[in-house]
Write an enzyme that holds these catalytic residues in place. Structure first.
Site, short mmCIF file in Angstrom:
data_model
loop_
_atom_site.label_atom_id
_atom_site.label_comp_id
_atom_site.label_asym_id
_atom_site.label_seq_id
_atom_site.Cartn_x
_atom_site.Cartn_y
_atom_site.Cartn_z
N THR A 145 38.05 44.10 48.74
CA THR A 145 38.54 44.63 47.60
C THR A 145 38.51 43.71 46.72
O THR A 145 38.64 42.45 46.74
CB THR A 145 40.14 45.31 48.02
OG1 THR A 145 40.78 44.12 48.45
CG2 THR A 145 40.00 46.25 48.96
N ASP A 146 38.17 44.13 45.46
CA ASP A 146 37.99 43.05 44.49
C ASP A 146 39.23 43.10 43.21
O ASP A 146 40.28 43.73 43.59
CB ASP A 146 36.73 43.59 43.44
CG ASP A 146 35.41 43.13 44.48
OD1 ASP A 146 35.29 41.93 44.35
OD2 ASP A 146 34.80 43.95 44.65
N LYS A 147 38.92 42.45 42.46
CA LYS A 147 39.99 41.95 41.11
C LYS A 147 41.03 43.38 40.95
O LYS A 147 40.34 44.38 40.51
CB LYS A 147 39.29 41.38 40.04
CG LYS A 147 40.50 41.15 38.97
CD LYS A 147 39.91 40.75 37.68
CE LYS A 147 41.01 40.05 36.47
NZ LYS A 147 40.23 39.68 35.21
#
EC number: 5.4.99.-
Length: 427
Positions: A145-147
């Site tokens: 998962t990203d920012k």
């Protein structure tokens, strides 16, 4: 004879020889210095050895010091239990973090794994050097998962010492918005990313995002009609099956086989009201997703429902041409669940391993979402109005353009509106 004696003494280092039956404590002399008088005490930081006929060395404590050190190290290693392969069920709110994956050596951008590794070390589950090189504990995450992206059902695999009260001790060193909700033993070669059959994400958004552009309403008065919800679900269902999603990510051309992804289901649930504002949850289950893919899938449907793009753009976006696909904000995206159907079929009922279904943890997962994830998304949306700001950019997109990819069919022209943060678990 004196030179030969000094050579022998130098060869044996700090231990001195006893030549014959008479004990001697003769340290190595420098230059013409006189030896100490007979009977003088040996320095306390020196150990002596005794000689026997034939030149054998017998250490006064009965054992060679190197052997003592070796056996002591073996004993210390025997005291530590072997590490075991496990999986941890994680939930976290991604606000304020630059994604899940740790960037070793970089303290500028804090990630979820930074806090997790710190808690594992401080609780005594792993040695400190494993945190510096996560390969030493065979660490792997299901989804990257990203920012700003949250998770209610992230799963990581790793090798740890199974200490007593392990979950309580790990959680005691984690902030309240990161929690380990479950633990299971798995096979020694288990890899959470490679063993994962599918991922389920949900996307929480205010329903005014579906209001038509001619009667756009972006306040608390808007309520999603049954007809509009039906239209949304009809469009979302078009994503089911295998399609070429090269227009839904970056740095992939239409000829790249990895751009083809299989979607099992995608639908929008009935709306609900929180703090006077109506929200809806879109759920999507697929084998895997590329960076930005889910947010662009949501963004294109929103653009169609609002009247900015024709429905035909869906079919065009899966073709070889370059299509401008808008990317919805990352705030509402949540990794909800990961699936291990094939692993469960093979190992879940073998009598040695548990199935990875987390049915007993569903209550804790739901409670964490209600306490940490949904309030963060809803509160941030009300304060920052990220969806309203993004909706104002939709008129900039040209959905009728059919520009060819530059540099041949294998290269992709990046969109000028494309950002760096996104969602992805395989690339």
């Amino acid at each position: 004879m004196g030179l030969q004696l000094r050579a022998l003494l130098g060869a044996f280092g700090r231990w001195t020889l006893r030549l014959g039956p008479r004990p001697s404590c003769s340290p190595r002399m420098a230059g013409n210095a006189e030896p100490p008088p007979a009977g003088a005490a040996c320095p306390q930081d020196r150990r002596s050895c005794s000689g026997r006929a034939g030149g054998d060395r017998v250490w006064e404590d009965g054992e060679h010091p190197a052997k003592k050190l070796k056996s002591g190290g073996d004993e210390e290693r025997r005291e530590k239990p072997p590490k075991r392969k496990i999986v941890l069920l994680m939930a976290y709110s991604g606000k304020g973090y630059h994604g899940m994956q740790r960037n070793v050596g970089s303290s500028q951008f804090k990630t979820i794994e930074d806090d997790l590794v710190s808690a594992l070390v401080r609780s005594g589950c792993i040695p400190e050097n494993h945190g510096e090189d996560m390969r030493k504990m065979s660490f792997q995450r299901c989804a990257r998962t990203d920012k700003g992206v949250s998770a209610a059902g992230q799963v990581v695999s790793l090798k740890v010492w199974l200490i007593d009260d392990i979950l309580e001790k790990i959680n005691s060193h984690l902030p309240s918005h990161i929690r380990i909700l479950g633990l299971k033993r798995v096979t020694g070669g288990f890899n959470s990313k490679n063993r994962c059959d599918a991922r389920t994400y949900c996307y929480l958004l205010p329903t005014f995002a579906f209001a038509h552009k001619d009667r756009d309403v972006q306040d608390e008065t808007y309520r999603l009609s049954a007809e509009t919800l039906q239209q949304v679900n009809r469009l979302l269902a078009c994503y089911k099956g295998t399609h070429n999603f090269h227009n839904f990510t970056s740095q992939k051309g239409p000829q790249d086989p990895s751009a083809c992804r299989y979607i099992l289901e995608m639908y929008c649930e009935e709306p609900f009201v929180r703090e006077g504002l109506e929200f809806a949850v879109i759920r999507v289950k697929g084998q895997s997703f590329m960076m930005h893919q889910i947010r662009k899938m949501v963004g294109l449907v929103v653009a169609i429902v609002k009247g900015y793009a024709p429905e035909s753009v869906l079919e065009r976006s899966w073709g070889t041409e370059k299509v401008d696909v808008p990317k919805a904000p990352g705030l509402g995206l949540v990794l909800e669940r990961v699936h291990f159907e094939k692993y469960n079929q093979r190992f879940g009922n073998d009598g040695l391993h548990e199935p990875l279904d987390w049915a007993q943890e569903e209550g804790k997962v739901a409670a964490f979402k209600e306490e940490h994830i949904y309030p963060t998304i809803i509160g941030t949306e009300r304060d920052e109005r990220s969806m309203a700001q993004w909706l104002s950019t939709l008129p900039i997109h040209n959905f009728s353009a059919t520009a060819l990819t530059a540099g041949g069919t294998g290269a992709k022209v990046p969109s000028p509106l494309e950002g760096s943060e996104g969602d992805g678990d395989t690339d």
